[in-house]
Design an enzyme around this catalytic site. Structure first.
Site, PDB file in Angstrom:
ATOM      1  N   LYS A  23      37.959  28.946  41.180  1.00  0.00           N
ATOM      2  CA  LYS A  23      37.434  28.858  39.811  1.00  0.00           C
ATOM      3  C   LYS A  23      38.549  29.021  38.798  1.00  0.00           C
ATOM      4  CE  LYS A  23      36.050  32.418  37.839  1.00  0.00           C
ATOM      5  NZ  LYS A  23      36.478  33.486  36.907  1.00  0.00           N
ATOM      6  N   ARG A 124      30.906  40.998  26.051  1.00  0.00           N
ATOM      7  CA  ARG A 124      32.222  40.882  26.675  1.00  0.00           C
ATOM      8  C   ARG A 124      33.321  40.898  25.606  1.00  0.00           C
ATOM      9  NH1 ARG A 124      32.749  37.174  31.915  1.00  0.00           N
ATOM     10  NH2 ARG A 124      34.342  38.769  32.229  1.00  0.00           N
ATOM     11  N   GLU A 311      38.787  41.690  40.357  1.00  0.00           N
ATOM     12  CA  GLU A 311      37.680  40.888  40.872  1.00  0.00           C
ATOM     13  C   GLU A 311      37.289  41.294  42.294  1.00  0.00           C
ATOM     14  OE1 GLU A 311      36.145  37.563  39.306  1.00  0.00           O
ATOM     15  OE2 GLU A 311      36.355  39.280  37.995  1.00  0.00           O
TER      16      GLU A 311
END
Length: 435
Positions: A23, A124, A311
């Protein structure tokens, strides 16, 4: 939302898995392709591109800006110019790369572009990037989603200071477009320790692959000279972060999982991933085109600083919860995860404890004491990494139900099928796991 019963792995998992494209690399390549096309350099192409919600949102954003993106699968072609129509509106969804990479691109348009996204995206962090663009002369309405960028058709560039301690994507978003600024751009990070530094390194590497002159010789400072962005062909690597849950299956089951297409030399944080696996009694073997992990099925607690690869935290937390009972794991360097798709530290603590575990938040991470877990619902919080973490826990704990496996569509829409196929490869003939 689709509730999904995570399949148990009653025996060692032995499988070969192919994961789709990265991604992070796909969305960076799309932005660089858009800039090359807008400069009139030719028609850039991508192969192996990930098709998921995040990448489709990026494609949609480029089309909103007036560019043309052709292709329905992993082969894409980008052409056209930055020329948004009236009432242009970019849907960021929950994609941080769209939220932070596209506003600098919109600043190059001679138009007003509105940005909005999912409800969770409105929380965010984005203000430091918008302030940086204002410092470069861009008129912006708003400090969070929704906001409007008033592009003037060109941007002088210059020097900008930014606190990117909340997200390295602030820096990447500025750097990606910097060669198209009249004077180029110098970015100086002014805050605390920078998270996810390998992702900035990925941005720099890809800029150089596109022929852009980038000087990153001074820590926390990047200088991009103005100039052409090459209309090249981008070959996207498999998403190594998305491979981690599958490798975790080998670790917790004492099996062997091979990931095909693992690059020998990657722009992704491959070394960081291998370092984490090395703490789990796993044997790692790498060739020019694959990575194989052989797990022991048993491992003690561990200490790991995940600042560079935040992540990985949900998967690593799931592994910590499944370690030898009584062993303690400490995950640090990840305070910035409180501003990700959800507050990942609070979410992981809540879900591990909901199943009878022992997880405590610290100022910059988690302390997890492994205890036997019980069946129950694992909440995904509309977060792809949280959903995958629930699948890992379910390998060892019968009766774990992930409340929204569809959240994985953000970066890996085929996750349930790939997961079931991996486990089916380890079953006797005639048996299979449901999807």
């Amino acid at each position: 939302m689709t509730t999904w019963t995570a399949p148990l792995a009653p025996q060692p998992v032995h499988a070969t898995v192919t994961v789709p494209g990265s991604k992070s690399q796909t969305n960076r390549a799309l932005v660089l392709a858009a800039l090359a096309a807008a400069q009139g350099r030719g028609t850039p192409t991508l192969s192996g591109a990930l098709r998921s919600r995040d990448t489709d949102l990026m494609i949609g954003a480029l089309r909103t800006l007036g560019l043309r993106v052709d292709g329905t699968g992993p082969e894409l072609t980008v052409s056209g110019h930055i020329a948004p129509g009236p009432h242009a509106r970019v849907d960021c969804g929950l994609a941080g790369t769209v939220l932070r990479f596209v506003p600098p691109l919109a600043a190059l348009a001679d138009a007003v572009v509105e940005f909005d996204g999912d409800e969770q995206a409105r929380a965010r962090p984005i203000a430091p990037l918008l302030d940086a663009l204002r410092g470069l002369g861009v008129r912006i309405e708003g400090t969070a989603l929704p906001f409007r960028v008033h592009g003037s058709g060109a941007l002088a560039g210059g020097t900008v200071a930014i606190d990117a301690s909340a997200s390295s994507q602030f820096v990447s978003g500025l750097l990606l477009c910097a060669a198209s600024f009249t004077e180029g751009l110098t970015v100086q990070h002014t805050g605390a320790a920078l998270p996810s530094a390998p992702h900035i390194a990925m941005t720099v590497a890809m800029l150089r692959q596109a022929g852009v002159d980038v000087d990153d010789s001074v820590p926390n400072r990047w200088q991009v000279r103005p100039g052409p962005v090459a209309a090249r062909h981008w070959e996207v690597e498999p998403d190594l972060t998305n491979a981690v849950p599958f490798l975790a299956a080998a670790v917790v089951s004492g099996g062997t999982v091979r990931i095909t297409g693992w690059p020998a030399d990657s722009v992704q944080p491959a070394d960081n991933i291998l370092s984490v696996l090395g703490k789990l009694n796993a044997v790692v073997s790498q060739t020019d085109s694959s990575l194989e992990v052989r797990g022991s099925g048993s491992y003690d607690g561990f200490d790991v600083d995940l600042r560079a690869v935040g992540e990985l935290t949900p998967s690593v937390a799931a592994l910590a919860a499944l370690a030898t009972p009584g062993s303690v794991s400490r995950l640090s360097g990840i305070a910035h995860l409180r501003g990700h798709e959800t507050d990942r530290l609070a979410a992981l603590s809540a879900e591990i404890n909901r199943l009878g575990g022992d997880c405590t938040e610290t100022p910059d991470g988690l302390v997890i004491t492994a205890t036997p877990l019980r069946p129950g619902v694992w909440h995904a919080y509309a977060d792809h990494r949280m959903a995958m973490a629930g699948a890992i826990v379910g390998l060892r704990v019968a009766g774990v139900r992930v409340d929204d496996i569809g959240a994985t569509s953000k970066t890996l829409p085929d996750f349930p099928r790939l997961w079931a196929r991996m486990l089916d490869a380890s079953l006797p003939d005639g048996e299979e796991h449901g999807m």
